[in-house]
Each structure stands twice: as C-alpha cells, then as structure tokens.
Design a protein around this motif. Structure first.
Motif, PDB file in Angstrom:
ATOM      1  N   ASP A   1       0.841  -1.196   0.000  1.00 61.09           N
ATOM      2  CA  ASP A   1       0.000   0.000   0.000  1.00 61.09           C
ATOM      3  C   ASP A   1       0.881   1.252   0.000  1.00 61.09           C
ATOM      4  N   ALA A   2       0.242   2.415   0.092  1.00 65.89           N
ATOM      5  CA  ALA A   2       0.975   3.683   0.001  1.00 65.89           C
ATOM      6  C   ALA A   2       1.954   3.874   1.141  1.00 65.89           C
ATOM      7  N   ASP A   3       1.745   3.164   2.249  1.00 68.72           N
ATOM      8  CA  ASP A   3       2.624   3.294   3.409  1.00 68.72           C
ATOM      9  C   ASP A   3       3.710   2.219   3.453  1.00 68.72           C
ATOM     10  N   GLY A   4       3.772   1.402   2.409  1.00 70.15           N
ATOM     11  CA  GLY A   4       4.821   0.397   2.350  1.00 70.15           C
ATOM     12  C   GLY A   4       4.525  -0.884   3.096  1.00 70.15           C
ATOM     13  N   PHE A   5       3.257  -1.139   3.373  1.00 69.29           N
ATOM     14  CA  PHE A   5       2.886  -2.385   4.040  1.00 69.29           C
ATOM     15  C   PHE A   5       2.404  -3.400   2.999  1.00 69.29           C
ATOM     16  N   LEU A   6       2.743  -4.639   3.232  1.00 68.23           N
ATOM     17  CA  LEU A   6       2.365  -5.714   2.324  1.00 68.23           C
ATOM     18  C   LEU A   6       0.852  -5.915   2.346  1.00 68.23           C
ATOM     19  N   THR A   7       0.250  -5.939   1.168  1.00 74.85           N
ATOM     20  CA  THR A   7      -1.188  -6.196   1.079  1.00 74.85           C
ATOM     21  C   THR A   7      -1.493  -7.547   0.447  1.00 74.85           C
ATOM     22  N   ASP A   8      -0.531  -8.067  -0.347  1.00 76.39           N
ATOM     23  CA  ASP A   8      -0.769  -9.348  -0.997  1.00 76.39           C
ATOM     24  C   ASP A   8       0.565  -9.946  -1.404  1.00 76.39           C
ATOM     25  N   ILE A   9       0.697 -11.251  -1.270  1.00 74.28           N
ATOM     26  CA  ILE A   9       1.894 -11.944  -1.741  1.00 74.28           C
ATOM     27  C   ILE A   9       1.487 -13.309  -2.273  1.00 74.28           C
ATOM     28  N   VAL A  10       1.974 -13.625  -3.468  1.00 77.72           N
ATOM     29  CA  VAL A  10       1.655 -14.894  -4.115  1.00 77.72           C
ATOM     30  C   VAL A  10       2.955 -15.548  -4.555  1.00 77.72           C
ATOM     31  N   GLU A  11       3.174 -16.770  -4.130  1.00 80.72           N
ATOM     32  CA  GLU A  11       4.377 -17.506  -4.516  1.00 80.72           C
ATOM     33  C   GLU A  11       4.222 -18.025  -5.940  1.00 80.72           C
ATOM     34  N   ARG A  12       5.146 -17.614  -6.801  1.00 79.49           N
ATOM     35  CA  ARG A  12       5.208 -18.125  -8.167  1.00 79.49           C
ATOM     36  C   ARG A  12       6.457 -18.981  -8.286  1.00 79.49           C
TER      37      ARG A  12
END
Length: 308
Positions: free
Chosen positions: A173-184
């Motif tokens: 997000d705009a504050d640098g926090f993780l919102t989503d992560i997907v392992e490829r």
C-alpha cells in the motif's frame, strides 16, 4: 525484548543445482555464500544464528559452517524432519521432498522465543538488508496485531540467466505495508519481459517491470511459530490428497493468510541491492565474479574471518 536471532534455511535439497550448493565455495579463500550473510549480520548487530538443516547433512555442515563460524557468532542448529508432522499424519510413501519453508521455520519452535530474521542459505542479500531488519526488530513489538517485516527486492535484480526461479510477488500500500503476496514457482525472462507459468510452460503471464518480490528474508516475532503450527494441519488436509509427494508449505502462503485475516502487518523494507545466488551450477561463475567485484569495492575484506 530478546535480541533478534538470525535463522538460516539450509535444508533445501539443491536438486536443480546438482549438489549441496549451500557449502560450495564462491571465492579463492573458500568462503561460501552464507559467510557473507553472517558477516553482514554480525556487523548489523546479530549475535546468534540458528541453522535449519537435514540430519543427513549434519557432518558436512559441521565441517563447512558450524565449527568455523562458532568463533564469530553463537551457532546452533535444528533439523527439518519429514516426520515432524501433526498427530494423525504420516509421511506419504515415496516422499523425500522437505515440507517447505513454513515447515522449516516451524522446526525452530523449541529453539526461538523472541524476534528473528529468516534467510536462505544460498542467497546473497547485501549488507543493507540486515541493517534494516535488525533495526526494525529491535524497535517494533506485537500489539493488537503481529508486527512483521520483509525485505523486498526489485524483480529484475533477482533473476538468473540459467533457468527459472521461485519468488513471492508482492503488492504494497501507500505506506509500504504488504497487502498481498503470491508464490510463483516458475519465473523466468522471456525476451524483453519477465513472466511466470503455472502449467508447465503452456501459457505465460507477464509480471510488471519493477515489481517487488520476496527473497525469503522475513522478520518475525515468536508469534509466527505458534501460527505455523496451528495452520499446518489445514494445509495437509487440503494438499496431501492432491499432491502427496511434492506439496510444500510456503512462508508466503502462511503470511498471506494472516494478512487476509487482519492478524498481522508486514512492513516491506526495500533493498536496491542485486541478488546473487546459485540456483543452478551454471550460476557459480557469475556469483564468483560478483563477490570479486564487491571485495574490490572495499565492501568485504579478502578473508572475512581472519583475526584482527
């Protein structure tokens, strides 16, 4: 608060590399990649390291790593065992593959009781990553949520010319926090773009240039160990019937669940450093050249561990 501990995942089988890549020297002095990570970690303030290894590799790791580094930092180790399963589960017949990075970290549950950073043994992260991680974990504590961190890298800085890699593709997000992560698990260069496939190369999806990816450098409080233990049975129930010999419990999968449940935040600390690693044996000359250049720039001494 306890001082942050460094956890090194070194139980990978190295099948694509063709050997025990974690202990293969990358310079003329016989240093291996983890030497540079430990050197950077000590400079950042870490005083203890826990290695996650396979029991059958114990003698090799004693000779190549544990005995030698014990004069520089407190060293201990745990085993990632296939048989370390919840009650009621047994190892599927024919299974030899480890259960994945989340299971590896869970192997430390009886050893760690405070904040810690997780890294891969065969990846070079750069000194700035350890400084950022150590500072975060000494300043942040869990409150109404778990307060975690991740060092993120620019996708293009983490690729090899010799095949595919596995990366966690991140959104923030705009504050640098993780919102989503997907392992490829199959990412590679395709001409002028980078793309992933999930069907053995039949179709490819382009990943936007400049995307932030995870190199499995995470910072956690001890709360993650409890969460991993509680979530592992659900993973097994879902995945064992589908892929009993190769399903893996990945750290990004567990973290993403916690984010979606709003139980945790993950601050993404971005690094501009270039990744170096030995995913494939053909990567070694490039890594050796990079280490030589880093030494020539004065970032590392010729012999990391010679007594001053």
């Amino acid at each position: 608060m306890n001082k942050p501990v460094l956890v090194v995942m070194a139980a990978g089988m190295g099948s694509r590399y063709g050997g025990l890549k974690q202990i293969d020297p990358v310079d003329e002095q016989g240093h291996i990649i983890i030497d540079f990570s430990i050197y950077d970690a000590v400079r950042a303030g870490f005083e203890k390291v826990v290695f996650i290894i396979k029991k059958e590799n114990e003698a090799d790791f004693h000779e190549a790593i544990l005995d030698r580094l014990s004069t520089q930092i407190e060293v201990s180790y745990v085993f990632q065992e296939l048989t370390n399963l919840p009650e009621g589960y047994t190892v599927p017949e024919g299974r030899v593959k480890p259960w994945g990075t989340a299971h590896a970290v869970f192997s430390c549950a009886e050893t760690i009781d405070g904040p810690f950073v997780v890294i891969n043994a065969d990846d070079y992260y750069g000194s700035r990553a350890f400084q950022m991680a150590y500072q975060f974990l000494t300043e942040q504590e869990d409150d109404t949520k778990y307060r975690y961190m991740m060092v993120g890298y620019q996708l293009e800085n983490t690729l090899t010319e010799n095949g595919h890699v596995s990366r966690g593709i991140c959104e923030t997000d705009a504050d640098g926090f993780l919102t989503d992560i997907v392992e490829r698990t199959h990412i590679e260069r395709r001409g002028d773009v980078t793309a992933y496939t999930e069907d053995g190369g039949k179709t490819w999806t382009t990943i936007p240039a400049g995307s932030t990816v995870s190199m499995n450098m995470w910072g956690f409080s001890a709360s993650i160990l409890r969460e991993l233990g509680e979530r592992f049975p659900a993973f097994l129930r879902k995945n064992l019937p589908i892929n009993p010999l190769k399903c893996e419990y990945f750290l990004p999968f567990a973290v993403d669940e916690l984010l979606k449940e709003q139980k945790a935040t993950v601050k993404v600390l971005k690094s501009e450093d270039k990744w170096y690693g030995v995913t494939y044996r053909e990567d070694k000359p490039r890594v050796m050249a990079a280490i030589r250049a880093l030494k020539d720039q004065g970032l590392y001494p010729e012999n990391l561990w010679e007594e001053k």
